[in-house]
Design a protein around this motif. Sequence first.
Motif, PDB file in Angstrom:
ATOM      1  N   ARG A   1      36.986  42.568  35.914  1.00 27.96           N
ATOM      2  CA  ARG A   1      38.060  42.307  34.956  1.00 27.96           C
ATOM      3  C   ARG A   1      39.440  42.419  35.610  1.00 27.96           C
ATOM      4  O   ARG A   1      40.431  42.007  35.032  1.00 27.96           O
ATOM      5  N   SER A   2      39.468  42.985  36.790  1.00 30.51           N
ATOM      6  CA  SER A   2      40.679  42.997  37.614  1.00 30.51           C
ATOM      7  C   SER A   2      40.266  42.554  39.006  1.00 30.51           C
ATOM      8  O   SER A   2      39.340  43.119  39.586  1.00 30.51           O
TER       9      SER A   2
ATOM     10  N   PHE B   1      44.074  39.767  35.706  1.00 32.85           N
ATOM     11  CA  PHE B   1      43.236  40.501  34.753  1.00 32.85           C
ATOM     12  C   PHE B   1      42.650  39.555  33.705  1.00 32.85           C
ATOM     13  O   PHE B   1      43.376  38.762  33.108  1.00 32.85           O
TER      14      PHE B   1
ATOM     15  N   MET C   1      36.222  47.348  36.006  1.00 28.79           N
ATOM     16  CA  MET C   1      37.101  47.750  37.111  1.00 28.79           C
ATOM     17  C   MET C   1      36.239  48.455  38.156  1.00 28.79           C
ATOM     18  O   MET C   1      35.059  48.700  37.925  1.00 28.79           O
TER      19      MET C   1
ATOM     20  N   TYR D   1      44.497  40.217  28.339  1.00 32.65           N
ATOM     21  CA  TYR D   1      44.726  41.599  27.923  1.00 32.65           C
ATOM     22  C   TYR D   1      46.122  41.677  27.307  1.00 32.65           C
ATOM     23  O   TYR D   1      47.122  41.503  27.990  1.00 32.65           O
TER      24      TYR D   1
END
Length: 416
Positions: free
Chosen positions: A134-135, A123, A11, A65
């Motif tokens: 990751r985002s 995500f 992030m 996730y």
Amino acid sequence: MKANLNPAKGMRDIIPQEKEIRDYVEGVIINTYKQNGFELIETPMVENIENLIESKGGENLKLIYRILKRGDKLDFSKETLTEEDLADLGLRYDLTVPLSRFYCNNKAKLPSVFKALQVGNVFRAERAQKGRYRSFKQCDIDIIGDSTNKAELELIATTAKALTSLGVTDFMVRFNDRRVLKSVILNCGFAEEEFDNVCIIVDKLDKIGLPGVEKELKAKEYSEVSITKLIEALENINKEKTNCLKNYGVPEEVVKEVEEILELSREYAQNKYDIEYDFTLIRGLGYYTGSIFEIAYKDLGYSIAGGGRYDEMVGNFIGERIPATGFSIGFERLVNQLMEERFKVPNQEKLVLLFETSDNYVDVMRKADELRNKGYSVSTYEKAKKLGKQLNQFTEYGFNKFAVYDKEEMEIKELS
């Protein structure tokens, strides 16, 4: 214990200068899409886990996730816990799965051909590295309910307009079709169950060349005859493009569709950007059923936009076949590249109004409002002793003008 001030792995924090560019780029993209008839919708970041894992999302399914069940639903007392016991929700890995669910849930309220626009974060639990998060944000346009190639033509044209509105001009649209890929690969003798793995290797052609592709295919112990045929096919199609596809079992109507989209897209583009047929364009998502396309920018080793036709995903929710096509701009890649090129938000008048401690701050605020009414974006700061150093800092922060408060006359100067 000393706090960890870094964002969670994969992030990131976004500082004001970058946020300003991101907001401008997003605004241009959204406005362009709206002007071309696409309607803005919003879907939740959280989806029911079964919708995500049953979506044919390829490698992305390994990167979901998952969200733990809550309260009484979460029972750790069981001896053998499975993922189903632990998680019932997940964070969306793209915007297409949520759109498909949204459409089926709201179908009665939407037009028969629905042109959707979505912008939002997705995500993926990827290995964090430079330029890969990751985002990250995606900007999607999709046309649901149109089975004709008008959908592909409109999506390619509209995405190109969004990019050119941002000054991005040196790009090329790469086009292929999953049906072509399948016909050629199976015609060379590979089995149906080998198709996906063969595609993964062919996708590396621009990085490892034909010898590398041949080596990797042999390492998988595929038939020597099939490998030889595929290498020959890759060479021939690279030279002759769509002209030789019928020789490899591609149905005539599919070849005709591909050639028509290429021809009409070029006609519309009027040489403002290139459109090329590329048999090695794969796109890894398993839900694509027909056309697939990407936009390559300059000589970057990755695309800045990608999409395709997915005629089965939407209807899976309600047991119907509903045609759908989408195109997504890789927002993070685009912004990163624009920032490397020192992109400046146009017509931006950011002014810093400096004042002395002896000045009446209410008068300073009123003077700032006068400047705002003239169209400036104004921030007020106390004047430092080392003015040159302070002004250099404001230049780095994105200000382009400054003034020193004066109750009577005040001169506005450029920051260099």
